[in-house]
Enzyme design. Structure first.
Site, PDB file in Angstrom:
ATOM      1  CE  LYS A 122       3.271   4.971  -1.279  1.00  0.00           C
ATOM      2  NZ  LYS A 122       2.859   4.955   0.147  1.00  0.00           N
ATOM      3  CG  ASP A 269      -3.968  -4.094   0.008  1.00  0.00           C
ATOM      4  OD1 ASP A 269      -5.020  -4.213   0.668  1.00  0.00           O
ATOM      5  OD2 ASP A 269      -3.593  -3.003  -0.471  1.00  0.00           O
ATOM      6  CG  ASN A 270      -2.043  -1.556   3.066  1.00  0.00           C
ATOM      7  OD1 ASN A 270      -1.461  -1.613   1.997  1.00  0.00           O
ATOM      8  ND2 ASN A 270      -3.037  -0.716   3.291  1.00  0.00           N
TER       9      ASN A 270
END
Length: 524
Positions: A122, A269-270
């Site tokens: 990330k 989306d989390n």
């Protein structure tokens, strides 16, 4: 460094045929191939030996140049093909369309000791899903994610893991509070590890585009790889899959509530299909016990993702997943029945969790009133959740409650403003403690046994925001020892650790309004 690479996602699911790393809408694909950005001067800040062992990485490997290069994005292992996932999502209740891995790049999958792990960086550069962003991350957010991932694992909370955090040697421009005061900060890369990073949004994007063939491929892949006990095919198998995701989501959220964790950004989306805590952004632990608290500045007005609403948001998100996979099932009553089970399961598991927190093994009718009264009292004045429940374990069931405030002594440290304990509130607390002691007399555990049981579910040490900020401040000055100290502390959160008592304390007043210690933005 030898890793047993066993890629599945990028071998079994459809790839983006466009290999240009340009921001765009990606159709008919589960991912896009993309290479990490080369950092200028990578430097290891911290690495987790426990996570390294999960991947088959030795202590000697961790000190090698190979480790530094691979997990900073400087080097791509031969035979591997890094990629960014395509997914969509509902953000703060609204459909946002395509989102995707805007600053995450999946390096490879590793098979070790009969377990499969996906490894991703990330902050390693832009992808086709970065939109107008740079795909980079800064040191403060990377340290927060690294420490919290490993703290949550030690707490027994389902979570993704973190192998390492590294400085890139580059400066990254960020407007931390979205107030127009952008500044350059040290760039960093965190290496995240999980059985899978598939989210609800991976299914939503295919459904939104009516790409049913690829929706089916993704669902079949997910069942085969992560839910192998689901054997029926077709509708029955998809219903079993949905039910399993619902069950794991309940378990995760009840764990959050047990330790006082607030995710902060529960967008679809989390949300992991494996019921793992994923994407550590503006998270926080409750300081004062407050169902209305959220750590996210973006959510300050509506508090959609506040502590007390996380279970309801979990259900709302599951409705969106149900809508996405409906074309594979086409049975509304069956899906609604599973969603209703979520409500029942949550109520049951939450009640059992709260009983454990107060040291009760048997479930009696009066316990509902006992627990509801306690939660109400905790919110009438600022009361530290972690300190209170840890202190509650010291209550003796046969002690006589003398006149005065001595009965509050086991939990007195938890009150931020003792002066707010007026006569009415002290009277109500006394009544509760009388009720609690009477209830304890129906239990078979001794006081010592109950204390041990309570201390096994009520942590003594959690990663309070001010603690993470102290580590960040030191690291930005070149001192990584505070990161290591907190990492070691949080590996044993239920242990007494007498030499670490300074961390078993209320949030200091200086941290109440300090940036990074109270509320945080999505760039935090």
């Amino acid at each position: 460094m030898k890793l047993e690479i066993n890629d599945t996602y990028n071998r079994q699911l459809p790839a983006d045929t466009n290999t240009n790393n340009s921001r765009r809408q990606v159709n008919m694909a589960a991912f896009s191939y993309v290479s990490p950005r080369m950092p200028t001067a990578p430097q290891l800040v911290h690495a987790s030996a426990e996570v390294a062992q999960l991947l088959g990485i030795t202590g000697e490997d961790m000190g090698s140049e190979d480790f530094l290069q691979v997990f900073s994005g400087s080097k791509v292992l031969p035979g591997t093909h890094p990629y960014a996932m395509c997914y969509g999502g509902h953000q703060f209740g609204n459909w946002a369309g395509q989102l995707g891995d805007g600053r995450a790049i999946n390096l490879f999958e590793v098979h070790h000791h009969e377990r499969q792990w996906a490894v991703q960086l990330k902050g390693s550069g832009a992808t086709p899903y970065s939109r107008s962003a740079d795909g980079l991350a800064v040191l403060r957010s990377s340290i927060r994610e690294h420490l919290c991932s490993e703290a949550m694992a030690a707490l027994g909370v389902p979570t993704t893991r973190s192998l390492s955090v590294m400085l890139t040697g580059d400066r990254v421009l960020r407007d931390m509070l979205y107030d127009g005061n952008a500044a350059y900060e040290p760039g960093a890369v965190v290496c995240r590890v999980s059985p899978s990073f598939i989210r609800f949004g991976n299914f939503e994007i295919f459904a939104s585009r009516q790409d049913i063939p690829n929706l089916k491929k993704l669902t079949d892949y997910s069942i085969k790889q992560f839910f192998p006990s689901i054997t029926p095919e077709g509708k029955a198998g998809y219903l079993s899959f949905f039910k399993a995701v619902c069950q794991r989501t309940v378990e995760m959220i009840v764990h959050w509530e047990r330790v006082g964790f607030v995710h902060g950004v529960m967008n679809t989306d989390n949300m992991s299909i494996l019921g793992l805590t994923i994407d550590y952004g503006p998270y926080g632990w409750l300081e004062g016990y407050d169902h209305h608290w959220t750590p996210n500045t973006t959510d300050r007005q509506h508090r959609r993702y506040r502590f007390g609403q996380q279970a309801d948001i979990g259900l709302w998100n599951l409705y969106q997943l149900a809508n996405a996979i409906y074309p594979l099932i086409e049975d509304i009553p069956a899906m609604e029945a599973i969603l209703e089970e979520y409500r029942v399961d949550y109520a049951t598991q939450y009640h059992a969790m709260m009983l454990a927190k107060v040291g009760l093994q048997m479930d009696r009718t009066e316990d509902i009133d006992l627990l509801e009264s306690l939660e109400g009292l905790l919110q009438r004045t600022e009361t530290d959740m972690t300190l209170f429940f840890r202190g509650l374990s010291k209550v003796k069931k046969d002690n006589v409650l003398e006149d005065g405030d001595a009965f509050l002594e086991p939990v007195a440290q938890a009150f931020y403003k003792p002066q707010e304990l007026d006569e009415a509130l002290r009277s109500d607390w006394r009544s509760w403690f009388v009720q609690y002691q009477d209830r304890l007399k129906h239990e078979t555990l001794t006081d010592t046994e109950r204390m041990l049981a309570m201390n096994a579910v009520n942590p003594k040490y959690v990663l309070r925001n001010y603690m993470a900020q102290l580590a960040i401040d030191a690291a930005e000055g070149g001192d990584f020892t505070v990161v290591e100290d907190l990492y070691q502390l949080l590996q044993a959160p239920y242990s007494e650790q007498p030499d670490q008592e300074r961390w078993f304390a209320k949030r200091p007043e200086w941290a109440r309004q300090k940036v990074g210690c109270s509320m945080l933005s999505c760039s935090s």
